[in-house]
Design a protein around this motif. Structure first.
Motif, short mmCIF file in Angstrom:
data_model
loop_
_atom_site.label_atom_id
_atom_site.label_comp_id
_atom_site.label_asym_id
_atom_site.label_seq_id
_atom_site.Cartn_x
_atom_site.Cartn_y
_atom_site.Cartn_z
N LEU A 246 0.82 -1.21 0.00
CA LEU A 246 0.00 0.00 0.00
C LEU A 246 0.86 1.26 0.00
O LEU A 246 0.59 2.22 -0.74
N ARG A 252 -4.46 -1.08 -3.28
CA ARG A 252 -5.42 -0.19 -2.61
C ARG A 252 -6.19 -1.00 -1.57
O ARG A 252 -6.28 -2.24 -1.66
N CYS A 253 -6.73 -0.33 -0.59
CA CYS A 253 -7.46 -1.01 0.49
C CYS A 253 -8.77 -1.59 -0.03
O CYS A 253 -9.39 -1.05 -0.93
N ARG A 269 -4.83 2.18 6.07
CA ARG A 269 -5.32 3.44 5.52
C ARG A 269 -4.20 4.49 5.50
O ARG A 269 -4.08 5.26 4.55
N GLU A 272 -1.89 3.71 2.60
CA GLU A 272 -2.51 4.09 1.33
C GLU A 272 -2.51 5.61 1.18
O GLU A 272 -2.26 6.15 0.10
N LYS A 276 -0.96 8.02 -1.80
CA LYS A 276 -1.77 9.01 -2.51
C LYS A 276 -1.11 10.38 -2.46
O LYS A 276 -1.07 11.10 -3.47
N TRP A 283 -1.41 5.60 -8.02
CA TRP A 283 -1.99 6.88 -7.61
C TRP A 283 -1.33 8.06 -8.34
O TRP A 283 -1.45 9.21 -7.89
N TYR A 286 -3.73 10.74 -9.05
CA TYR A 286 -4.71 10.92 -7.97
C TYR A 286 -4.92 12.40 -7.64
O TYR A 286 -3.97 13.18 -7.56
N ASP A 426 -13.26 1.98 -6.52
CA ASP A 426 -12.50 3.12 -7.01
C ASP A 426 -13.11 4.46 -6.62
O ASP A 426 -12.65 5.51 -7.06
N ASP A 428 -13.38 7.25 -4.20
CA ASP A 428 -12.59 7.76 -3.09
C ASP A 428 -13.35 8.79 -2.27
O ASP A 428 -12.83 9.30 -1.28
#
Length: 863
Positions: A246, A252-253, A269, A272, A276, A283, A286, A426, A428
């Motif tokens: 991650l 991704r989670c 988290r 991740e 990001k 990402w 992102y 996907d 977010d």
């Protein structure tokens, strides 16, 4: 990479690389240094030695194949070699290459051939045999291997030990009869392994994992067994591979398993989030949901002013601006199938299971308090086309709201008063504490809380009597006797008009503040839109901020003709009427004279006048001499006009038509009935709606103009005859649309409501009925003379005389002892206080009629 592709069949040159995988006791896969991506792999088979073959599973779908077991010491040889070389830097030489491309050579630990010879180590431990066929005398390496094998035989190591090595053959099982029990026996919890669909960076992710885990000694935590697939977590001595994937942007989670991840979902988290923020790998493009917001707009402190729903609140920012905030990632209670009903109408919160409990939880927890708001995302507005015809939603600011360290959404979900929204993987746009919400929901489901309970849902039978005159009359005596009653302000219509929920009485009422005259806002009137009076909006905002959705106390004194209750409202010791007057947002009304708050209201008004603010901004105080002169000169004006009394109400009010406009009404009615006779309305074609004007067929078979006051059902429609003042419940089949030519713009409603001046309506039902019966006998459907004496909250207060004798109707009621005299303090009305003999008669009558009140001399005045 080029060296790999042009390697000669035989060479004494050694190449440095890393061992990636051990296939067996005599075959390894090596990989060079990565440059710009995963490097190519190369399989090296050890020359001149052979290790046992590992077990192999039968090929699926080929019945002619079967499982083959391990050869003795095969697994031990593979394990010996794996522990020696996996993850280590090695070098190798290629001695031979077959036409099929298979390469044979020697592998050494370290950067050159001076390191440990892996083949020699295997032979020394008795884990591999030497290929003696075709021994070349000039090959010292092969000769050395033969010597090492002889020594191993003499020492009875490995393959050469007694017993043949049957105990080294593994008893392998390729399937598990009950995988879930297998996982549960190790007391672990579920987690998912993500999607198997090839995506960008999948090859790099595989290399990342292989280079760190393949054939390494690791710790496995069995987490779950969904759909007969065993899932788990791999812990390497140097770290958790899940977190590393991650953090490096390779994964991704997965939401569905985060809540039960035993190592702490917040770590995943955070990993991740780190990827990001650095925009690495998957990402790289992102954009954060709140990227376009300034820091002050992402996180701020605000005061909660209103709870809109179980997932939305209105807050007041430091700037004074009001903003609606939706709680991220939660869904409030709703009826089954409600989202599919495109034509559904608004339902009161009392009708939806657990909606009232959710609203009350938020109200008691938040109203009037400061909260921390962290914006998670902005949900774009949706159009009707996008939602398949369902009404569009405006843009929504979705945030995590906390107070005292408590996440309000999480607390709501843990009580089973809301559920968590499930998103696409996907998507977010979700709560920054989404895993906590999922965990809270899991606890609520396990404990059977709220929406997840198997018990019967709570039912709230709340009577909404707003605008229901008959029901309001039934409640009025109870509320008057109760004194101060507890209430919750549900809605604020204006500075002095509110909707209240009475918990003990389980009813909703419309409540008007007594004793004040508050600026009116804009509203629709029969003649068009009425413009708002100055400071009406300020008064409304003031009342909202002070009492909206707060617990208050009310004193009900009376009610108006529309079924609205009138009285005093208190919050934390503050009288709202006094507060509005004190802040120059209202003026004292003369009806306050009889209340115990009159002096307080006058004092507050005087203070506001002195400040010359808002309503008093242009106030100019007159000299005392001029005021005294005006007071002395002001006299009662007696200007009687002829009226026709058409209706008497149970509250001793009456409706009357002006005789002067009577001919216009007769002409309109004659024309309207002629048009209706020429073109009769289609029975049942009219759909009644509250507030609409229509025509209604009365009991005499004639059509009259009316207004719809309530629709219970097509068979029960409450109508008010606007030209006569009477009311009736009819079937919709006896109603029709009002022809435009006979609307209220052509001729305004002719029936006007009045109340008798200088008298008090008896509170006792029997006494009031006697007074009403007397008035009906004397004046209904007769012509009288009317004079307006003073204004009232509901309607004008008047004196009424018989047309022939000029005797006062109200005075006659007093003489008969049917009513009591209302004390008025206005000086210009004191000339009405005469005729002592009549008052004595009144006192005698009242003593017998109202013995409990006649003992108080202040209740009587001289006439």
């Amino acid at each position: 990479t080029e060296l790999f592709t042009v390697w000669p069949p035989r060479s004494s040159l050694a190449l440095i690389c890393f061992s990636l995988q051990v296939l067996s006791g005599c075959a390894v896969i090596v990989r060079g240094q990565p440059r710009g991506g995963p490097p190519p792999e190369r399989q090296i088979n050890l020359s001149n030695v052979r290790a046992g073959a590992l077990a192999r599973r039968a090929v699926q779908g080929q019945p002619d194949t079967k499982d083959t077991p391990d050869e003795p010491w095969a697994f031990q040889a593979r394990e010996f070699l794996r522990k020696k070389v996996i993850g280590k830097e090695v070098c190798f030489t290629v001695e031979n290459k077959t036409p099929q491309g298979r390469e044979y050579g020697m592998v050494y630990l370290g950067k050159d051939t001076s390191g440990e010879n892996i083949a020699e180590s295997l032979v020394t431990e008795g884990l591999a045999t030497v290929r003696r066929e075709g021994i070349r005398g000039n090959n010292p390496e092969q000769a050395r291997l033969c010597d090492l094998e002889d020594q191993a035989k003499a020492a009875k190591k490995g393959l050469w030990s007694e017993g043949g090595g049957a105990h080294t053959i593994r008893d392998l099982k390729y399937t598990i009869e009950n995988p879930r029990n297998f996982v549960d026996s190790l007391h672990q919890k579920p987690v998912n392994d993500g999607s198997e669909t090839p995506e960008p960076f999948s090859a790099e992710a595989k290399f990342f994992t292989e280079s760190r885990l393949l054939q390494r000694d690791v710790q496995i935590i069995l987490e779950s067994c969904p759909n007969q697939v065993i899932l788990g977590t791999i812990l390497h001595p140097n770290g958790n591979i899940t977190e590393l994937l991650l953090k490096e942007g390779f994964a991704r989670c997965v939401d569905w398993s985060m809540a039960v991840y035993t190592q702490g979902a917040e770590k995943l988290r955070a990993a991740e989030r780190s990827a990001k923020e650095r925009k690495v790998r998957i990402w790289k493009d992102y954009v954060a949901p709140t990227a376009n917001l300034d820091q002050k707009d992402r996180q701020f402190v605000a005061k909660v002013m209103q709870v809109m729903n179980a997932d939305a609140i209105v807050v007041k920012l430091n700037s004074g601006e009001h903003k609606t905030i939706h709680l991220s990632s939660i869904r409030p209670p709703r009826l089954e199938g409600e989202n599919k009903d495109k034509d559904k109408r608004f339902r009161p919160l009392y009708d939806i299971p657990y909606m009232f409990e959710a609203r009350e939880f938020l109200r008691k927890k938040l109203i009037g308090k400061k909260v921390n708001v962290t914006v998670d995302y902005i949900r774009a507005a949706t159009s009707a086309m996008e939602t398949g015809g369902v009404p569009a939603f405006p843009e929504r600011t979705c945030a995590t709201v906390t107070i005292g360290g408590i996440n309000i959404a999480e607390a709501l979900i843990s009580k089973g008063l809301a559920t968590v929204i499930r998103y696409r993987q996907d998507d977010d746009q979700r709560s920054s504490l989404y895993d906590e919400l999922l965990a809270a929901e899991a606890r609520a489901i396990k404990n059977g809380k709220g929406l997840h309970s198997k018990k019967e849902v709570p039912i709230h039978r709340v009577a909404d009597i707003s605008g229901e005159t008959q029901k309001a009359k039934q409640f009025l005596p109870f509320l008057q006797r109760a004194g101060r009653s507890e209430a919750v302000v549900e809605y604020v219509f204006s500075g002095s008009r509110l909707k209240l929920y009475m918990p003990k009485e389980t009813c909703l009422i419309t409540f008007l503040l007594a004793g004040i005259e508050c600026p009116r806002g804009s509203r629709n009137m029969p003649g068009g839109m009425q413009v708002a009076e100055p400071y009406s909006e300020e008064a409304t905002f003031f009342t909202k901020e002070l009492v909206l959705q707060r617990e208050v106390e009310v004193e009900v004194e009376s009610m108006d003709k529309a079924g609205n209750f009138i009285g005093w409202l208190h919050i934390e010791g503050v009288n709202l009427s006094v507060a509005l007057v004190e802040n120059a947002l209202s003026k004292v009304h003369f009806t306050a004279e009889r209340s115990s708050y009159y002096k307080t209201l006058l004092s507050a008004e005087e203070t506001a006048r002195q400040r010359k603010e808002k309503l008093w901004a242009n106030y100019e105080e007159k000299p005392k001499e001029e005021v005294a002169q005006l007071t002395e000169e002001k006299e009662r004006v007696a200007k009687y006009r002829a009226v026709y009394v058409t209706e008497i109400t149970d509250g001793l009010h009456f409706y009357a038509q002006d005789v002067e406009t009577g001919t216009k009404l007769e002409s309109l009615m004659e024309s309207m009935r002629g048009e209706i006779a020429a073109q009769p309305p289609v029975e049942g074609s009219f759909s009644p709606r509250r507030g609409d004007f229509c025509i209604a067929k009365f009991g005499d078979g004639e059509w009259y103009r009316a207004r719809i006051e309530k629709v219970e059902s097509p068979a029960k429609v409450h109508v008010y005859y606007i030209d006569y003042g009477n009311r009736e419940i009819l079937s919709s089949t006896r109603l029709a649309a009002l022809p435009p030519a006979f609307s209220t713009r052509t001729l305004p409603p002719q029936a006007t409501e009045y109340a008798f001046a200088f008298i008090q309506v008896p509170q006792d039902d029997d006494a009031r009925t006697d007074a009403v019966d007397s008035v009906v006998r004397d004046i209904q459907n007769t012509q009288c003379l009317l004079n307006v004496e003073y204004s009232g909250i509901v309607c004008p207060h008047v004196t009424l005389q018989f047309a022939d004798s000029k005797d006062d109707v109200g005075l006659g009621l007093v003489k008969e002892g049917l009513v009591m005299v209302d004390v008025r303090k206005e000086k210009h009305l004191q000339k009405m206080v005469t005729l002592t003999g009549i008052c004595n008669l009144c006192a005698l009558k009242c003593t017998s009629l109202f013995p409990s009140r006649a003992s108080d001399g202040s209740q009587f005045v001289l006439l």
